[in-house]
Write an enzyme that holds these catalytic residues in place. Structure first.
Site, PDB file in Angstrom:
ATOM      1  N   SER A 109      40.844  41.936  37.237  1.00 30.91           N
ATOM      2  CA  SER A 109      40.754  42.613  38.699  1.00 30.91           C
ATOM      3  C   SER A 109      42.078  41.797  39.596  1.00 30.91           C
ATOM      4  O   SER A 109      42.664  43.260  40.239  1.00 30.91           O
ATOM      5  CB  SER A 109      39.518  42.491  39.343  1.00 30.91           C
ATOM      6  OG  SER A 109      39.150  41.132  39.453  1.00 30.91           O
ATOM      7  N   CYS A 110      42.385  41.510  38.574  1.00 30.46           N
ATOM      8  CA  CYS A 110      43.606  40.432  39.722  1.00 30.46           C
ATOM      9  C   CYS A 110      44.729  41.079  39.359  1.00 30.46           C
ATOM     10  O   CYS A 110      45.616  40.234  39.587  1.00 30.46           O
ATOM     11  CB  CYS A 110      44.045  38.960  39.319  1.00 30.46           C
ATOM     12  SG  CYS A 110      43.813  38.247  37.180  1.00 30.46           S
ATOM     13  N   HIS A 180      35.364  29.134  38.345  1.00 29.71           N
ATOM     14  CA  HIS A 180      35.137  30.273  39.439  1.00 29.71           C
ATOM     15  C   HIS A 180      33.960  29.954  40.420  1.00 29.71           C
ATOM     16  O   HIS A 180      32.672  29.081  40.209  1.00 29.71           O
ATOM     17  CB  HIS A 180      34.683  32.009  38.366  1.00 29.71           C
ATOM     18  CG  HIS A 180      35.520  31.963  37.817  1.00 29.71           C
ATOM     19  ND1 HIS A 180      35.559  32.292  36.715  1.00 29.71           N
ATOM     20  CD2 HIS A 180      36.960  32.920  38.548  1.00 29.71           C
ATOM     21  CE1 HIS A 180      36.886  32.041  35.781  1.00 29.71           C
ATOM     22  NE2 HIS A 180      37.621  33.395  36.638  1.00 29.71           N
TER      23      HIS A 180
HETATM   24  O1  GFB Z   1      35.512  32.396  42.021  1.00 25.20           O
HETATM   25  P1  GFB Z   1      37.543  32.402  42.045  1.00 25.20           P
HETATM   26  O2  GFB Z   1      37.882  30.664  42.405  1.00 25.20           O
HETATM   27  O3  GFB Z   1      38.292  33.470  42.035  1.00 25.20           O
HETATM   28  O4  GFB Z   1      37.138  32.468  43.789  1.00 25.20           O
HETATM   29  P2  GFB Z   1      38.907  34.756  42.640  1.00 25.20           P
HETATM   30  C1  GFB Z   1      36.711  33.432  44.682  1.00 25.20           C
HETATM   31  C2  GFB Z   1      36.779  32.549  45.906  1.00 25.20           C
HETATM   32  O5  GFB Z   1      35.537  31.895  46.310  1.00 25.20           O
HETATM   33  C3  GFB Z   1      37.683  32.160  46.908  1.00 25.20           C
HETATM   34  C4  GFB Z   1      36.174  30.464  47.247  1.00 25.20           C
HETATM   35  O6  GFB Z   1      38.250  32.084  47.964  1.00 25.20           O
HETATM   36  C5  GFB Z   1      37.483  30.713  47.011  1.00 25.20           C
HETATM   37  O7  GFB Z   1      38.450  29.657  47.779  1.00 25.20           O
HETATM   38  N1  GFB Z   1      35.111  29.360  46.520  1.00 25.20           N
HETATM   39  C6  GFB Z   1      34.263  28.561  48.120  1.00 25.20           C
HETATM   40  C7  GFB Z   1      35.680  28.645  45.782  1.00 25.20           C
HETATM   41  N2  GFB Z   1      34.043  27.595  46.901  1.00 25.20           N
HETATM   42  C8  GFB Z   1      34.762  28.220  45.718  1.00 25.20           C
HETATM   43  C9  GFB Z   1      34.329  26.688  44.841  1.00 25.20           C
HETATM   44  O8  GFB Z   1      33.742  26.081  44.819  1.00 25.20           O
HETATM   45  N3  GFB Z   1      35.400  27.214  43.607  1.00 25.20           N
HETATM   46  C10 GFB Z   1      36.234  27.966  43.259  1.00 25.20           C
HETATM   47  N4  GFB Z   1      35.880  28.660  42.173  1.00 25.20           N
HETATM   48  N5  GFB Z   1      36.498  28.691  44.318  1.00 25.20           N
HETATM   49  C11 GFB Z   1      39.664  34.247  40.254  1.00 25.20           C
HETATM   50  C12 GFB Z   1      41.561  34.018  39.454  1.00 25.20           C
HETATM   51  O9  GFB Z   1      39.945  34.928  41.304  1.00 25.20           O
HETATM   52  O10 GFB Z   1      38.889  34.962  39.648  1.00 25.20           O
HETATM   53  C13 GFB Z   1      41.590  34.544  38.409  1.00 25.20           C
HETATM   54  O11 GFB Z   1      41.929  32.969  39.792  1.00 25.20           O
HETATM   55  C14 GFB Z   1      40.492  35.561  37.680  1.00 25.20           C
HETATM   56  O12 GFB Z   1      42.768  35.100  37.644  1.00 25.20           O
HETATM   57  C15 GFB Z   1      39.775  35.733  38.361  1.00 25.20           C
HETATM   58  O13 GFB Z   1      40.935  36.674  37.760  1.00 25.20           O
HETATM   59  C16 GFB Z   1      38.259  36.564  38.158  1.00 25.20           C
HETATM   60  O14 GFB Z   1      38.600  35.773  42.698  1.00 25.20           O
HETATM   61  O15 GFB Z   1      40.006  33.996  43.945  1.00 25.20           O
END
Ligand code: GFB
Length: 313
Positions: A109-110, A180
């Site tokens: 979706s990104c 994630h």
């Molecule tokens: O899952 P996530 O890393 O993916 O982060 P994205 C989603 C949201 O969760 C962000 C918050 O707003 C993060 O700041 N968050 C809160 C956290 N706590 C945490 C944590 O402990 N770990 C992480 N990782 N996030 C990715 C893309 O984006 O999603 C990829 O970078 C891909 O390219 C994937 O599309 C599905 O949804 O932000």
């Protein structure tokens, strides 16, 4: 796709490829071809060409990718662009050269612009700037879509592209920094519960909204579309429902059984404010998800406990 057709699942050791393999086996497909990354380096064009020439798969699910959460995407920018570009280019080209009947490319979706209207429609692609934290990954995935379209346009190849929303499930990556959000929170809440900590840190403001699909549901959708969809245009795969990261954290906290407080770390990036898929096309094609978030979270937590050989107190 007949039950004895030869089907290659690229990335079968990952959460998504693993779920697709399980789904195919459940449905009675018997001729699945897989290779671990140690056996076949998908970044090597020569190795990929040799594999396709030898195995001659008839169908391909392209679920191999370098993936990670917001921090990994933002940190390993060169690897996310290079590895993903080269793997998909090698596989798509070799699939065409070796007469693969149908290939499914899995995007993300990104690929949609950061500020595209919500819910995200398939025709929003390339209508605006991308979210900076995952631009390299998104550019690689957009290139994959364009490869499928170009091989279809120039050579008549039946290569289709599907765009999953944020995924979680059995066999997820629970790395504390590179995963994630959902698996990261499962781990952090579990560790806090075990150690008796009074609070758990959640990255960012907690206000971004995300949609989550259980990987086994994604796999069911992929097999369904492999059987029923032959068009050039992409198809979004999601639930059509989202929640804030704060709401997600509250739900994970409840499932894990942690009783302390949440603390938000604003030094960490929020990423894109919202990423909800428009799934009306998928629903019209006849598929809808079946695992709701709470139920999927319970299964994911059980999987986490099993993999880490932990017992709940
Ligand atoms: O899952 P996530 O890393 O993916 O982060 P994205 C989603 C949201 O969760 C962000 C918050 O707003 C993060 O700041 N968050 C809160 C956290 N706590 C945490 C944590 O402990 N770990 C992480 N990782 N996030 C990715 C893309 O984006 O999603 C990829 O970078 C891909 O390219 C994937 O599309 C599905 O949804 O932000």
């Amino acid at each position: 796709m007949q039950l004895n057709d030869k089907i290659y699942i690229a990335g079968h050791r990952g959460m998504v490829g693993g779920a697709i393999s399980r789904r195919l086996q459940t449905l009675g497909y018997t001729n699945l071809v897989t290779r671990s990354s140690a056996e076949l380096d998908l970044r090597s064009q020569a190795a990929v060409n040799e594999f396709f020439a030898t195995e001659k798969p008839e169908y391909v699910f392209l679920a191999a990718a370098k993936v990670g959460g917001i921090h990994a995407n933002n940190t390993y920018r060169a690897e996310f662009l290079y590895d993903n570009l080269i793997m998909e280019a090698n596989i798509i080209h070799a699939a065409w050269q070796n007469g693969v009947k149908k290939l499914m490319f899995l995007g993300s979706s990104c690929i949609y612009p950061k500020l595209a209207p919500q819910p995200l429609r398939e025709d929003s692609l390339l209508t605006g700037p991308l979210e900076p934290t995952n631009e390299p990954y998104a550019i690689a995935k957009i290139a994959g879509i364009k490869l499928c379209e170009a091989y279809r346009d120039q050579y008549g190849a039946n290569f289709i592209s599907v765009m999953p929303t944020n995924l979680y499930g059995i066999g997820d990556n629970y790395h504390p920094e590179n995963s994630h959000v959902l698996p990261a929170l499962i781990r952090r809440f579990h560790e806090a519960k075990e150690s008796g900590a009074s609070n758990v840190t959640v990255w960012g403001s907690g206000t971004p909204k995300r949609e989550f699909l259980f990987a086994d549901d994604l796999a069911a959708a992929c097999v369904y579309l492999m059987l029923h969809y032959d068009e050039k245009e992409l198809v979004n795969i999601g639930t059509g429902e989202d929640l804030t990261i704060r709401e997600l954290a509250e739900t994970v906290k409840e499932v894990v059984g942690f009783t302390g407080e949440l603390v938000f770390d604003s030094s960490k990036p929020d990423g894109t404010p919202r990423k909800l898929m428009d799934v009306s096309k998928l629903h019209k094609l006849g598929w809808k998800h079946s695992v709701e978030l709470k139920e999927g979270l319970e299964q994911a937590y059980a999987d986490f406990l099993q993999k880490n050989q932990m017992v709940t107190l």
